[in-house]
Motif scaffolding. Structure first.
Motif, PDB file in Angstrom:
ATOM      1  N   TYR A  13       0.958  -1.177  -0.029  1.00 18.57           N
ATOM      2  CA  TYR A  13       0.011  -0.344   0.043  1.00 18.57           C
ATOM      3  C   TYR A  13       0.772   1.134   0.024  1.00 18.57           C
ATOM      4  CZ  TYR A  13      -3.570   3.307   1.523  1.00 18.57           C
ATOM      5  OH  TYR A  13      -4.513   4.217   1.633  1.00 18.57           O
ATOM      6  N   SER A  14       0.320   2.339  -0.872  1.00 19.55           N
ATOM      7  CA  SER A  14       1.422   3.347  -0.951  1.00 19.55           C
ATOM      8  C   SER A  14       1.639   3.869   0.304  1.00 19.55           C
ATOM      9  CB  SER A  14       0.941   4.332  -1.887  1.00 19.55           C
ATOM     10  OG  SER A  14      -0.356   4.861  -1.642  1.00 19.55           O
ATOM     11  N   ASN A  15       0.868   4.101   1.338  1.00 21.02           N
ATOM     12  CA  ASN A  15       1.076   4.943   2.360  1.00 21.02           C
ATOM     13  C   ASN A  15       1.916   4.024   3.298  1.00 21.02           C
ATOM     14  OD1 ASN A  15      -0.524   6.828   1.991  1.00 21.02           O
ATOM     15  ND2 ASN A  15      -2.376   6.090   2.846  1.00 21.02           N
ATOM     16  N   ASP A  16       2.010   2.846   2.846  1.00 16.02           N
ATOM     17  CA  ASP A  16       3.201   1.794   3.903  1.00 16.02           C
ATOM     18  C   ASP A  16       4.699   2.118   3.250  1.00 16.02           C
ATOM     19  OD1 ASP A  16       1.216   1.365   5.600  1.00 16.02           O
ATOM     20  OD2 ASP A  16       0.498  -0.468   4.561  1.00 16.02           O
ATOM     21  N   GLY A  17       4.741   2.604   2.053  1.00 17.13           N
ATOM     22  CA  GLY A  17       6.105   2.640   1.569  1.00 17.13           C
ATOM     23  C   GLY A  17       5.947   2.138  -0.161  1.00 17.13           C
ATOM     24  N   ASP A  18       7.314   1.833  -0.477  1.00 14.68           N
ATOM     25  CA  ASP A  18       7.439   1.873  -2.020  1.00 14.68           C
ATOM     26  C   ASP A  18       7.573   0.466  -2.221  1.00 14.68           C
ATOM     27  OD1 ASP A  18       7.722   4.528  -2.448  1.00 14.68           O
ATOM     28  OD2 ASP A  18       9.739   4.543  -2.237  1.00 14.68           O
ATOM     29  N   THR A  19       7.144  -0.189  -3.337  1.00 18.90           N
ATOM     30  CA  THR A  19       7.519  -1.448  -3.960  1.00 18.90           C
ATOM     31  C   THR A  19       8.412  -1.597  -5.097  1.00 18.90           C
ATOM     32  OG1 THR A  19       5.107  -2.012  -3.629  1.00 18.90           O
ATOM     33  CG2 THR A  19       6.315  -3.515  -5.128  1.00 18.90           C
ATOM     34  N   THR A  20       9.551  -2.308  -4.993  1.00 16.75           N
ATOM     35  CA  THR A  20      10.536  -2.302  -5.992  1.00 16.75           C
ATOM     36  C   THR A  20      10.162  -3.512  -6.905  1.00 16.75           C
ATOM     37  OG1 THR A  20      12.300  -1.844  -4.199  1.00 16.75           O
ATOM     38  CG2 THR A  20      13.158  -2.946  -6.247  1.00 16.75           C
TER      39      THR A  20
END
Length: 123
Positions: free
Chosen positions: A47-54
């Protein structure tokens, strides 16, 4: 071919891999895991509020993955592109060499991964 590393933050906890723009993304109604048709693959993300996805994308021959993939299937790529997008924006277009592409995907969590590897080869 080159392996690309993308850092994304999709607002709706998933992104799509398709061979053309006008597709209906499949939905896994049970658990929010990878869902696929021959036209589109829905891949979960953090989830974007929890951080980035590589997201690492490249030819299977260059990825050296030894684990069993979380998805292994064929994708129609009539424009010879893997088109990565989320619900709001286009993320990247990756050239492929065939109109049918073998796709393998590895995720580090079944529903909210922060690391995704997408490998492709001629189908």
């Amino acid at each position: 071919m080159v392996v690309k590393t993308l850092v994304i933050a999709p607002e709706y906890v998933s992104f799509y891999v398709a061979g053309r723009r006008e597709v209906t993304p499949p939905i896994d109604l049970d658990y929010g895991r990878i869902a696929a048709t021959r036209e589109c693959i829905t891949v979960p993300s953090l989830y974007s509020n929890d951080g980035d996805t590589t997201v690492v994308v490249g030819p299977l021959s260059e990825l050296n993955q030894t684990l069993t993939p979380d998805h292994d299937g064929l994708l129609d790529t009539p424009h010879r592109l893997l088109m990565l997008s989320d619900a709001l924006i286009d993320i990247a277009d990756i050239p492929v060499s065939s109109t049918r592409t073998h796709i393998r995907i590895w995720v580090n969590h079944p529903t909210q991964p922060d690391h995704v590897v997408i490998g492709w080869a001629d189908g």
